[in-house]
Write a protein that holds these residues in place. Structure first.
Motif, PDB file in Angstrom:
ATOM      1  N   ASP A  61       0.938  -1.285   0.186  1.00  0.00           N
ATOM      2  CA  ASP A  61       0.024   0.036   0.089  1.00  0.00           C
ATOM      3  C   ASP A  61       0.940   1.094   0.042  1.00  0.00           C
ATOM      4  OD1 ASP A  61      -2.480  -1.749   0.304  1.00  0.00           O
ATOM      5  OD2 ASP A  61      -2.012  -1.797   2.099  1.00  0.00           O
ATOM      6  N   SER A  62       2.082   1.205  -0.055  1.00  0.00           N
ATOM      7  CA  SER A  62       2.844   2.190   0.061  1.00  0.00           C
ATOM      8  C   SER A  62       2.726   3.125  -1.181  1.00  0.00           C
ATOM      9  CB  SER A  62       4.449   1.911  -0.462  1.00  0.00           C
ATOM     10  OG  SER A  62       5.335   3.062  -0.513  1.00  0.00           O
ATOM     11  N   PRO A  63       2.659   4.607  -0.936  1.00  0.00           N
ATOM     12  CA  PRO A  63       2.447   5.511  -2.095  1.00  0.00           C
ATOM     13  C   PRO A  63       3.457   5.256  -3.280  1.00  0.00           C
ATOM     14  CG  PRO A  63       2.489   6.495  -0.012  1.00  0.00           C
ATOM     15  CD  PRO A  63       2.936   5.243   0.300  1.00  0.00           C
ATOM     16  N   LYS A  64       4.494   4.675  -2.866  1.00  0.00           N
ATOM     17  CA  LYS A  64       5.795   4.688  -3.994  1.00  0.00           C
ATOM     18  C   LYS A  64       5.745   3.241  -4.483  1.00  0.00           C
ATOM     19  CE  LYS A  64       8.626   8.584  -3.438  1.00  0.00           C
ATOM     20  NZ  LYS A  64       7.763   9.586  -2.715  1.00  0.00           N
ATOM     21  N   ARG A  65       4.681   2.331  -4.108  1.00  0.00           N
ATOM     22  CA  ARG A  65       4.675   1.227  -4.671  1.00  0.00           C
ATOM     23  C   ARG A  65       4.797   1.143  -6.239  1.00  0.00           C
ATOM     24  NH1 ARG A  65       6.182  -3.672  -2.508  1.00  0.00           N
ATOM     25  NH2 ARG A  65       5.076  -5.539  -3.071  1.00  0.00           N
ATOM     26  N   ASP A  66       3.970   1.934  -6.623  1.00  0.00           N
ATOM     27  CA  ASP A  66       4.118   1.842  -8.304  1.00  0.00           C
ATOM     28  C   ASP A  66       5.212   2.498  -9.026  1.00  0.00           C
ATOM     29  OD1 ASP A  66       2.463   0.921 -10.480  1.00  0.00           O
ATOM     30  OD2 ASP A  66       1.808   3.201 -10.865  1.00  0.00           O
ATOM     31  N   TRP A  67       6.103   2.954  -8.328  1.00  0.00           N
ATOM     32  CA  TRP A  67       7.190   3.628  -8.699  1.00  0.00           C
ATOM     33  C   TRP A  67       7.942   2.544  -9.276  1.00  0.00           C
ATOM     34  CZ3 TRP A  67       9.704   8.713  -7.382  1.00  0.00           C
ATOM     35  CH2 TRP A  67       8.709   9.731  -7.172  1.00  0.00           C
ATOM     36  N   TYR A  68       8.031   1.245  -8.901  1.00  0.00           N
ATOM     37  CA  TYR A  68       8.529   0.220  -9.393  1.00  0.00           C
ATOM     38  C   TYR A  68       7.809  -0.595 -10.004  1.00  0.00           C
ATOM     39  CZ  TYR A  68      12.656   2.584  -7.090  1.00  0.00           C
ATOM     40  OH  TYR A  68      13.475   3.789  -6.793  1.00  0.00           O
ATOM     41  N   ILE A  69       8.134  -1.886 -10.610  1.00  0.00           N
ATOM     42  CA  ILE A  69       7.522  -2.633 -11.459  1.00  0.00           C
ATOM     43  C   ILE A  69       7.335  -4.103 -10.393  1.00  0.00           C
ATOM     44  CG2 ILE A  69       7.048  -4.329 -13.333  1.00  0.00           C
ATOM     45  CD1 ILE A  69       8.951  -1.985 -14.869  1.00  0.00           C
ATOM     46  N   TRP A  70       6.246  -4.150  -9.956  1.00  0.00           N
ATOM     47  CA  TRP A  70       6.063  -5.223  -8.930  1.00  0.00           C
ATOM     48  C   TRP A  70       4.821  -6.134  -9.431  1.00  0.00           C
ATOM     49  CZ3 TRP A  70       8.638  -6.021  -4.363  1.00  0.00           C
ATOM     50  CH2 TRP A  70       9.363  -4.977  -3.804  1.00  0.00           C
ATOM     51  N   ARG A  71       4.873  -7.535  -9.241  1.00  0.00           N
ATOM     52  CA  ARG A  71       3.977  -8.415  -9.712  1.00  0.00           C
ATOM     53  C   ARG A  71       3.804  -9.677  -9.044  1.00  0.00           C
ATOM     54  NH1 ARG A  71       3.190  -4.420 -12.309  1.00  0.00           N
ATOM     55  NH2 ARG A  71       2.789  -4.249 -14.518  1.00  0.00           N
ATOM     56  N   ASP A  72       2.771 -10.047  -8.806  1.00  0.00           N
ATOM     57  CA  ASP A  72       2.462 -11.336  -8.199  1.00  0.00           C
ATOM     58  C   ASP A  72       3.115 -12.465  -8.821  1.00  0.00           C
ATOM     59  OD1 ASP A  72       0.728 -10.170  -6.086  1.00  0.00           O
ATOM     60  OD2 ASP A  72      -1.038 -10.722  -7.586  1.00  0.00           O
ATOM     61  N   PRO A  73       3.671 -13.688  -8.029  1.00  0.00           N
ATOM     62  CA  PRO A  73       4.185 -14.715  -8.513  1.00  0.00           C
ATOM     63  C   PRO A  73       3.398 -15.299  -9.708  1.00  0.00           C
ATOM     64  CG  PRO A  73       4.369 -14.711  -6.083  1.00  0.00           C
ATOM     65  CD  PRO A  73       3.464 -13.667  -6.492  1.00  0.00           C
ATOM     66  N   ALA A  74       4.176 -16.154 -10.385  1.00  0.00           N
ATOM     67  CA  ALA A  74       3.293 -17.037 -11.344  1.00  0.00           C
ATOM     68  C   ALA A  74       2.669 -18.175 -10.673  1.00  0.00           C
ATOM     69  CB  ALA A  74       4.402 -17.631 -12.450  1.00  0.00           C
ATOM     70  N   PRO A  75       1.615 -18.892 -11.134  1.00  0.00           N
ATOM     71  CA  PRO A  75       0.749 -19.735 -10.440  1.00  0.00           C
ATOM     72  C   PRO A  75       1.561 -20.963  -9.725  1.00  0.00           C
ATOM     73  CG  PRO A  75      -0.214 -19.229 -12.658  1.00  0.00           C
ATOM     74  CD  PRO A  75       1.174 -18.674 -12.656  1.00  0.00           C
ATOM     75  N   ASP A  76       2.779 -21.129 -10.304  1.00  0.00           N
ATOM     76  CA  ASP A  76       3.687 -21.920  -9.660  1.00  0.00           C
ATOM     77  C   ASP A  76       4.618 -21.392  -8.604  1.00  0.00           C
ATOM     78  OD1 ASP A  76       5.459 -20.701 -11.133  1.00  0.00           O
ATOM     79  OD2 ASP A  76       6.285 -22.549 -12.175  1.00  0.00           O
ATOM     80  N   GLY A  77       4.321 -20.273  -8.516  1.00  0.00           N
ATOM     81  CA  GLY A  77       5.398 -19.484  -7.445  1.00  0.00           C
ATOM     82  C   GLY A  77       6.467 -18.905  -7.910  1.00  0.00           C
ATOM     83  N   GLY A  78       6.818 -18.952  -9.168  1.00  0.00           N
ATOM     84  CA  GLY A  78       8.162 -18.642  -9.741  1.00  0.00           C
ATOM     85  C   GLY A  78       8.052 -17.159 -10.107  1.00  0.00           C
ATOM     86  N   PRO A  79       8.822 -16.845 -11.038  1.00  0.00           N
ATOM     87  CA  PRO A  79       8.884 -15.357 -11.508  1.00  0.00           C
ATOM     88  C   PRO A  79       7.427 -15.023 -12.494  1.00  0.00           C
ATOM     89  CG  PRO A  79      11.089 -16.249 -11.672  1.00  0.00           C
ATOM     90  CD  PRO A  79      10.022 -17.437 -11.334  1.00  0.00           C
ATOM     91  N   PRO A  80       6.908 -13.864 -12.652  1.00  0.00           N
ATOM     92  CA  PRO A  80       5.904 -13.601 -13.233  1.00  0.00           C
ATOM     93  C   PRO A  80       6.081 -13.715 -14.810  1.00  0.00           C
ATOM     94  CG  PRO A  80       6.465 -11.863 -11.722  1.00  0.00           C
ATOM     95  CD  PRO A  80       7.539 -12.540 -11.855  1.00  0.00           C
ATOM     96  N   ASN A  81       7.244 -13.856 -15.251  1.00  0.00           N
ATOM     97  CA  ASN A  81       7.253 -13.790 -16.715  1.00  0.00           C
ATOM     98  C   ASN A  81       8.879 -14.400 -17.014  1.00  0.00           C
ATOM     99  OD1 ASN A  81       9.172 -11.755 -17.069  1.00  0.00           O
ATOM    100  ND2 ASN A  81       7.414 -10.557 -17.908  1.00  0.00           N
ATOM    101  N   ASN A  82       9.269 -14.763 -18.303  1.00  0.00           N
ATOM    102  CA  ASN A  82      10.291 -15.043 -18.638  1.00  0.00           C
ATOM    103  C   ASN A  82      11.579 -14.419 -18.699  1.00  0.00           C
ATOM    104  OD1 ASN A  82       9.646 -14.302 -21.201  1.00  0.00           O
ATOM    105  ND2 ASN A  82      10.104 -16.261 -22.202  1.00  0.00           N
ATOM    106  N   TRP A  83      11.485 -13.343 -18.414  1.00  0.00           N
ATOM    107  CA  TRP A  83      12.328 -12.359 -18.855  1.00  0.00           C
ATOM    108  C   TRP A  83      13.611 -12.526 -17.970  1.00  0.00           C
ATOM    109  CZ3 TRP A  83       9.490  -6.631 -18.641  1.00  0.00           C
ATOM    110  CH2 TRP A  83       8.682  -6.995 -19.551  1.00  0.00           C
ATOM    111  N   ILE A  84      14.713 -12.468 -18.696  1.00  0.00           N
ATOM    112  CA  ILE A  84      16.077 -12.612 -18.181  1.00  0.00           C
ATOM    113  C   ILE A  84      16.834 -11.482 -18.120  1.00  0.00           C
ATOM    114  CG2 ILE A  84      18.150 -13.862 -18.335  1.00  0.00           C
ATOM    115  CD1 ILE A  84      16.727 -16.025 -20.509  1.00  0.00           C
ATOM    116  N   SER A  85      17.561 -11.207 -16.803  1.00  0.00           N
ATOM    117  CA  SER A  85      18.345 -10.185 -16.317  1.00  0.00           C
ATOM    118  C   SER A  85      19.464 -10.249 -17.582  1.00  0.00           C
ATOM    119  CB  SER A  85      18.772 -10.326 -15.031  1.00  0.00           C
ATOM    120  OG  SER A  85      19.960  -9.623 -14.924  1.00  0.00           O
TER     121      SER A  85
END
Length: 529
Positions: free
Chosen positions: A124-148
């Motif tokens: 609920d932070s006022p700055k939460r949306d200043w960064y890109i946050w997402r829920d885990p994938a259904p298996d609990g892993g990263p939200p997508n397949n993007w690679i650093s």
């Protein structure tokens, strides 16, 4: 290929010199370069004959990625100095008739930046949306397949809030959400802070990354990926980079810069040529002044390849755009390490005689070549995370050698990275005494460029030449200059398009041009009317 005029802005006539602050000069004996060290050696930069300095990041940072993880966009990292030291440096730069560009890092901040600390504190932070946050994938892993770009998933789980945040680079570098207008405004305010302080522009880090596709879909797999290639190349970054909305933000940056006069924006944009050209924007809605052109770094070093890419790149520049060239940087292998010292001299002449704005990297004027970094001295996180891949950048970031005193005059302490092995002879003091040194060559070439507007503003015409020789004319205000560069080891005979006159500059010691060009040799020759 249009012909410029003497009314052209400074950055079309000028040459940029990149300084990596950690490795330029140390004033306080901690083994790490700083702002006072740069100020103490400004005469070296001015005497080269360049027009502007680009400083890699100097902002407060935990240094997970050596300053590209910014913890405060409007301060100075203590190891480099403080704002007062910056102001002194800026004044000293301007007194010498030079300009100063800062490295602006808008895609991500350090996870220690107060913005991210607040964003991470609660969903609920006022700055939460200043960064890109997402829920885990259904298996609990990263939200997508993007690679650093540093390897591994581009997502890091925050156990306290149960969501992942996006990091295109290290997990210590959280991506900002430019779709939030408050972020765009905050970054505009950062640019305004430094412009009000008197800086002359910015090199904008990974500009093509700043906006991500709506919905953050998976990137497609790369069908050409093979074992041994960097992990980030497993996918094609179609949804994580180069989004059309990024151009609107870039136009805003340009409008701000233009409101301060002849302020320069250089965009780090690593894309195929056709997509790179879009970052110039249009004449009515311009983008950055110079989208960085990496083609001399990324392609094979031979006449045929270079002739083709020079012609194609120059032809692709929009009418309102201006070309630029670079042969080295803090991220790329040094030119002398890539092509050898003889060809590094040819490369210097090529860089400083092509149509467009050149950027010269510190130490290339000395011909610093291969530097082996022992395993226990590796500092680059990219190399440490993906060992054995040849991705290490430390080899390009080793300290400048000023003289033959202990630690090459760089510091009274052991430098943070090793020096090049031949530093007792390959240093500024030694090369200043040798009229045939690499440093002397760069000074001659930069003096010739300043004295002959044809080399900076003139139209360019490539000529057919035999063997390994690349040749072209630069023409401006009635002056015709002929540049001939031999990219091979064997002598060639060439026929200039008009009677050759005096030599303006040469990579070697010959003082007359008779149509023969030796191996690994280059000439700038005046053509008679």
């Amino acid at each position: 290929m249009s012909e410029g005029s003497l009314a052209a802005p400074w950055w079309q006539r000028g040459v940029i010199y990149q300084i990596y602050p950690r490795s330029f000069a140390d004033s306080n004996g901690d083994g790490i370069g700083d702002l006072a060290g740069i100020e103490a050696h400004l005469d070296h930069v001015a005497n080269l004959g360049v027009d502007a300095i680009w400083l890699s990041p100097i902002f407060p940072s935990p240094m997970a990625d050596f300053g590209y993880d910014v913890a405060d966009y409007t301060g100075v990292e203590a190891m480099f100095g403080d704002l007062a030291a910056f102001d002194r440096l800026l004044a000293a730069v301007h007194v010498r008739g030079l300009r100063l560009l800062l490295d602006f890092v808008p895609n991500h901040s350090s996870t220690q930046h107060p913005w991210f600390v607040e964003s991470r504190s609660s969903r609920d932070s006022p700055k939460r949306d200043w960064y890109i946050w997402r829920d885990p994938a259904p298996d609990g892993g990263p939200p997508n397949n993007w690679i650093s770009d540093m390897g591994g998933p581009a997502w890091e789980l925050d156990p306290a809030t149960g969501q992942y945040y996006l990091h295109t680079f290290l997990k210590e570098q959280a991506d900002l959400n430019w779709r939030n207008p408050d972020v765009a405004q905050a970054m505009t305010d950062v640019m305004r802070f430094w412009l009000d302080r008197g800086v002359d522009g910015f090199r904008i880090d990974v500009l093509w990354h700043i906006v991500k596709a709506q919905g953050l879909p998976d990137n497609p797999a790369n069908p050409d990926w093979r074992e041994g290639m960097a992990e980030k190349l497993r996918v094609l970054q179609h949804h994580s980079t180069d989004q059309p909305e990024a151009h609107a933000f870039t136009r805003g940056m340009r409008q701000l810069a233009d409101s301060y006069g002849e302020t320069l924006l250089v965009g780090e944009i690593f894309l195929p040529r056709d997509r790179l050209m879009r970052w110039y924007g249009s004449e009515a809605e311009p983008g950055v002044h110079l989208p960085f052109n990496f083609e001399l770094i990324e392609n094979s070093w031979n006449r045929d390849t270079l002739a083709r890419l020079i012609a194609d790149y120059d032809a692709a520049i929009p009418d309102h755009g201006w070309p630029n060239w670079v042969i080295g940087s803090h991220d790329a292998p040094r030119i002398a390490a890539r092509v050898g010292e003889a060809q590094a001299r040819v490369a210097a002449m090529l860089l400083l005689t092509l149509r467009g704005t050149p950027t010269l990297y510190q130490g290339d004027e000395l011909g610093i070549g291969t530097v082996d970094i022992p395993p226990d001295r590796i500092r680059d996180p990219q190399d440490l995370r993906q060992p054995g891949m040849g991705l290490g950048r430390d080899r390009s970031r080793t300290p400048m050698a000023w003289d033959a005193s202990p630690n090459a005059g760089f510091s009274t302490a052991v430098p943070w990275l090793p020096l090049h092995p031949d530093w007792p002879m390959r240093n500024v003091a030694v090369q200043e005494q040798d009229p045939h040194s690499m440093l002397a060559l760069y000074r001659r070439l930069l003096a010739a460029r300043r004295a002959h507007p044809a080399l900076s503003l003139g139209r360019m015409t490539l000529h057919d030449t035999p063997g390994d020789v690349l040749a072209y004319e630069r023409v401006h205000a009635g002056q015709r200059l002929f540049v001939a560069l031999n990219f091979g080891p064997d002598a060639q005979d060439i026929t200039p398009p008009a009677r050759p006159g005096r030599i303006i500059a040469a990579t070697g010691t010959r003082t007359a041009f008779d149509g023969r060009i030796d191996g690994d040799e280059g000439f700038i020759v005046e053509l008679e009317p």
